[in-house]
Write an enzyme that holds these catalytic residues in place. Structure first.
Site, mmCIF file in Angstrom:
data_model
loop_
_atom_site.group_PDB
_atom_site.id
_atom_site.type_symbol
_atom_site.label_atom_id
_atom_site.label_comp_id
_atom_site.label_asym_id
_atom_site.label_seq_id
_atom_site.Cartn_x
_atom_site.Cartn_y
_atom_site.Cartn_z
ATOM 1 C CB THR A 32 -0.938 0.001 1.230
ATOM 2 O OG1 THR A 32 -1.780 -1.148 1.166
ATOM 3 C CG2 THR A 32 -1.806 1.253 1.258
ATOM 4 C CB THR A 64 -0.020 -4.071 6.358
ATOM 5 O OG1 THR A 64 -1.227 -3.891 5.615
ATOM 6 C CG2 THR A 64 0.729 -2.750 6.453
#
EC number: 3.5.1.1
Length: 321
Positions: free
Chosen positions: A11, A80
């Protein structure tokens, strides 16, 4: 300050796409990294697309940087979703005295409140700080530093993405400085060369109300060499799961028992078909280790040791109470 940043995507390197959704689009050289820090792009991918081969290749690259570049520390930008697994595997093979800091973002690079730049700056400080030297692999996000051994992704969207249930962070980043809280225990790990391609199949099976064990039977039929059971409460099976686990153990397939609870250890407390019966049958309780990490630990032990009992002896020091 001698720090190398290895970039992998995630991200932190993503933007909204005209093709739909948020997609990895920002090369490592374009990330907001402090000017004096070396940046080397390893890959450009979402972490949910990574394979074991990708992670092993990244681990080799990390060890090369940590051992031969003269850097004080290494920072790895990473998605993540699977960061805790990659960080844990790296921690298992990282020699003593090294620091590798994993970081990422919960908000994409084009968001007006993007958290990536702050996380990178904090991670570079942590990688170079005397207070965290030799801490092994850690995850730094939202001003918190979590030991890879304990860290888990605890929120899908909040910037405070990671937590260490039962332990808490090992350090905090405040006002540009590092406040050390504790130092994680790091048992003797593995040499990366011992792991090969991590080919031993180890499956995770969740336990739920009325589970009949059919998933365990399917894993066994698929050639599983080990099993991680995400059991109820303190580590309890259902009757059907207990029967199938006994079959696995009778066939020499090692079984690690974890809990599906967010906090507290898996321990053999209950009889009458509970966790104590699993322990009596030969299952090994993984303490506070979560199922995804228990899987990697068992895979590493089975790769390093041909005999299942030797593999279990090798992994037991890594099971936090």
């Amino acid at each position: 300050m001698r720090v190398t940043v290895l970039t992998t995507g995630g991200t932190i390197a993503s933007r909204p796409s005209s093709r739909g959704g948020v997609r990895v689009a920002v090369p490592g050289a374009a990330l907001p990294v402090p000017g004096a820090v070396r940046v080397r792009e390893v890959m450009l991918a979402h972490s949910f697309n990574l394979t074991l081969a990708d992670v092993l290749g990244l681990a080799r690259r990390i060890l090369t940087e940590a051992d031969g570049s003269g850097a004080d520390g290494v920072v790895v930008t990473h998605g993540t979703d699977t960061m805790e697994e990659t960080a844990y595997l790296v921690d298992l093979v990282l020699p003593p005295g090294r620091t590798v800091v994993f970081t990422g973002a919960q908000r994409h690079a084009s968001a007006p409140d993007a958290d990536g730049p702050g996380n990178i700056a904090d991670s570079v400080r942590v990688a170079a700080a005397p207070e965290t030297r030799g801490a092994g692999a850690v995850i730094t996000m939202a001003g918190q530093v979590h030991a890879a051994r304990y860290a888990t992704k605890a929120h899908t969207l909040a910037p405070e993405a990671f937590a260490s249930p039962g332990h808490g962070p090992i350090a905090l980043v405040r006002d540009g400085g590092i406040e050390a809280i504790t130092r994680p225990a790091r048992p003797d790990g593995f040499r990366l060369a011992e792991l090969g391609a991590l080919e031993a199949r180890v499956d995770i099976v969740p336990v739920h109300l009325g589970a009949d064990g059919v998933q365990i039977a399917a894993c066994r039929a698929a050639g599983a060499r080990g099993l991680v059971v995400q059991a109820l409460g303190t580590g309890n099976p259902t009757p059907g799961v207990l029967t199938e686990i006994r079959t696995c153990l009778d066939q020499g397939i090692p079984v690690l028992v974890t809990s599906r609870c967010a906090e507290g250890p898996a321990v053999p407390v209950y009889g009458a078909g509970g966790g104590a019966d699993l322990a009596e049958a030969g299952a090994v309780f993984a303490g506070r280790l979560g199922a995804p990490k228990a899987r990697l630990l068992l895979m590493a032990a089975l790769a390093a040791e041909a005999d299942a009992e030797h593999a279990l002896a090798r992994l037991r020091p890594h099971l936090p109470a």
